[in-house]
Design a protein around this motif. Structure first.
Motif, short mmCIF file in Angstrom:
data_model
loop_
_atom_site.label_atom_id
_atom_site.label_comp_id
_atom_site.label_asym_id
_atom_site.label_seq_id
_atom_site.Cartn_x
_atom_site.Cartn_y
_atom_site.Cartn_z
N MET A 4 0.84 -1.19 0.00
CA MET A 4 0.00 0.00 0.00
C MET A 4 0.89 1.25 0.00
N VAL A 5 0.40 2.27 -0.69
CA VAL A 5 1.13 3.52 -0.82
C VAL A 5 0.18 4.65 -0.45
N GLU A 6 0.65 5.59 0.32
CA GLU A 6 -0.18 6.75 0.61
C GLU A 6 0.11 7.83 -0.42
N ILE A 7 -0.96 8.34 -1.01
CA ILE A 7 -0.81 9.44 -1.96
C ILE A 7 -1.55 10.66 -1.42
N ARG A 8 -1.02 11.80 -1.76
CA ARG A 8 -1.65 13.07 -1.40
C ARG A 8 -1.73 13.89 -2.68
N MET A 9 -2.87 14.48 -2.87
CA MET A 9 -3.04 15.35 -4.03
C MET A 9 -4.12 16.36 -3.72
N ARG A 10 -4.22 17.33 -4.57
CA ARG A 10 -5.27 18.34 -4.46
C ARG A 10 -6.28 18.00 -5.54
N ASN A 31 -9.84 19.08 -7.10
CA ASN A 31 -10.85 20.14 -7.18
C ASN A 31 -10.69 21.16 -6.06
N GLY A 32 -9.43 21.47 -5.74
CA GLY A 32 -9.14 22.49 -4.75
C GLY A 32 -9.02 21.99 -3.32
N ALA A 33 -9.34 20.74 -3.06
CA ALA A 33 -9.27 20.20 -1.70
C ALA A 33 -8.10 19.23 -1.56
N GLU A 34 -7.37 19.35 -0.47
CA GLU A 34 -6.28 18.41 -0.18
C GLU A 34 -6.89 17.07 0.22
N VAL A 35 -6.45 16.01 -0.43
CA VAL A 35 -6.95 14.67 -0.11
C VAL A 35 -5.77 13.72 0.00
N SER A 36 -6.00 12.63 0.71
CA SER A 36 -5.00 11.57 0.77
C SER A 36 -5.74 10.24 0.78
N ALA A 37 -5.05 9.23 0.31
CA ALA A 37 -5.64 7.88 0.27
C ALA A 37 -4.51 6.87 0.31
N GLU A 38 -4.79 5.75 0.92
CA GLU A 38 -3.84 4.65 0.92
C GLU A 38 -4.32 3.65 -0.12
N LEU A 39 -3.50 3.43 -1.13
CA LEU A 39 -3.88 2.65 -2.29
C LEU A 39 -2.81 1.63 -2.64
N GLU A 40 -3.22 0.60 -3.34
CA GLU A 40 -2.24 -0.28 -3.96
C GLU A 40 -1.61 0.49 -5.11
N ALA A 41 -0.35 0.23 -5.37
CA ALA A 41 0.37 0.97 -6.41
C ALA A 41 -0.24 0.78 -7.80
N ARG A 42 -1.02 -0.25 -8.01
CA ARG A 42 -1.58 -0.55 -9.33
C ARG A 42 -2.94 0.10 -9.59
N VAL A 43 -3.46 0.88 -8.65
CA VAL A 43 -4.78 1.50 -8.80
C VAL A 43 -4.70 2.68 -9.77
N SER A 44 -5.61 2.70 -10.73
CA SER A 44 -5.63 3.81 -11.69
C SER A 44 -6.12 5.08 -11.02
N LEU A 45 -5.74 6.20 -11.60
CA LEU A 45 -6.23 7.49 -11.10
C LEU A 45 -7.75 7.53 -11.17
N LEU A 65 -1.65 5.67 -13.40
CA LEU A 65 -1.62 5.15 -12.04
C LEU A 65 -1.73 6.33 -11.08
N ALA A 66 -2.54 6.18 -10.06
CA ALA A 66 -2.73 7.25 -9.08
C ALA A 66 -1.40 7.67 -8.45
N VAL A 67 -0.52 6.71 -8.18
CA VAL A 67 0.75 7.03 -7.53
C VAL A 67 1.62 7.96 -8.38
N GLN A 68 1.42 7.98 -9.68
CA GLN A 68 2.18 8.87 -10.56
C GLN A 68 1.86 10.33 -10.27
N TYR A 69 0.71 10.59 -9.71
CA TYR A 69 0.22 11.95 -9.54
C TYR A 69 0.19 12.40 -8.09
N ASP A 70 0.96 11.71 -7.26
CA ASP A 70 1.13 12.12 -5.87
C ASP A 70 1.67 13.56 -5.88
N GLY A 71 1.01 14.44 -5.16
CA GLY A 71 1.43 15.84 -5.09
C GLY A 71 0.89 16.72 -6.20
N SER A 72 0.08 16.17 -7.07
CA SER A 72 -0.44 16.93 -8.22
C SER A 72 -1.77 17.60 -7.91
#
Length: 161
Positions: free
Chosen positions: A1-7, A9-23, A63-70
């Motif tokens: 599992m990988v934690e990703i953080r991104m913004r 629609n203007g809101a900061e969000v985070s999620a713990e996902l498997e690395a293979r989950v699509s955006l 992949l969602a993990v590609q866009y961590d911080g985006s």
């Protein structure tokens, strides 16, 4: 599992996902953002188009993990004249593809303004005006099963600089 953080629609969000989950799946299933649609799940229809850091992408192929911080913008975060233009020009029928069409059109207008070439452009110096042919070429990655293409092109023409 990988934690990703991104913004999103203007809101900061985070999620713990498997690395293979699509955006797309991260947005829809984990974050409850249902504007982007799962059409083909193969990058062929454009229903999943979102803006990442201002650029249009097919979220089913990313992949969602590609866009961590985006910064991710879906139709829920869009406030653009294209939305009203789509209504005025009947640029949708069933509406399934509309979120992807609008996000793609916003990205396409930015690409054109930046001078990005397309198959319909002989040269990009000075960003020539968008023609119907140019709009159709640049939007060819977004399909509409209902056939609202004339309205979509008219809406884009109305708001294009």
């Amino acid at each position: 599992m990988v934690e990703i953080r991104m913004r999103v629609n203007g809101a900061e969000v985070s999620a713990e996902l498997e690395a293979r989950v699509s955006l797309l799946d991260a947005l829809r299933v984990r974050l409850g953002v249902t504007g982007p649609k799962k059409g083909c799940d193969q990058g062929a229809c454009g229903a999943c188009t979102v803006l990442v850091d201002g650029r249009r992408i097919l979220s089913c192929l990313a992949l969602a993990v590609q866009y961590d911080g985006s910064e991710v913008t879906t139709i829920e975060g869009v406030d653009h004249p294209l939305q009203a233009a789509f209504v005025r020009h009947d640029g949708f029928q069933c509406g399934y593809c509309t979120p992807g069409q609008i996000c793609s059109a916003i990205g396409m207008l930015a690409e054109h303004a930046a001078g990005a070439p397309s198959a319909a452009t002989e040269h990009v110096a000075g960003a020539p005006a968008l023609t119907r042919t140019e709009i159709r070429e640049r939007m060819s990655g977004n399909l509409c099963r209902c056939g609202a293409y004339n309205g979509i092109v008219a809406a884009i023409e109305e708001v294009a600089p």
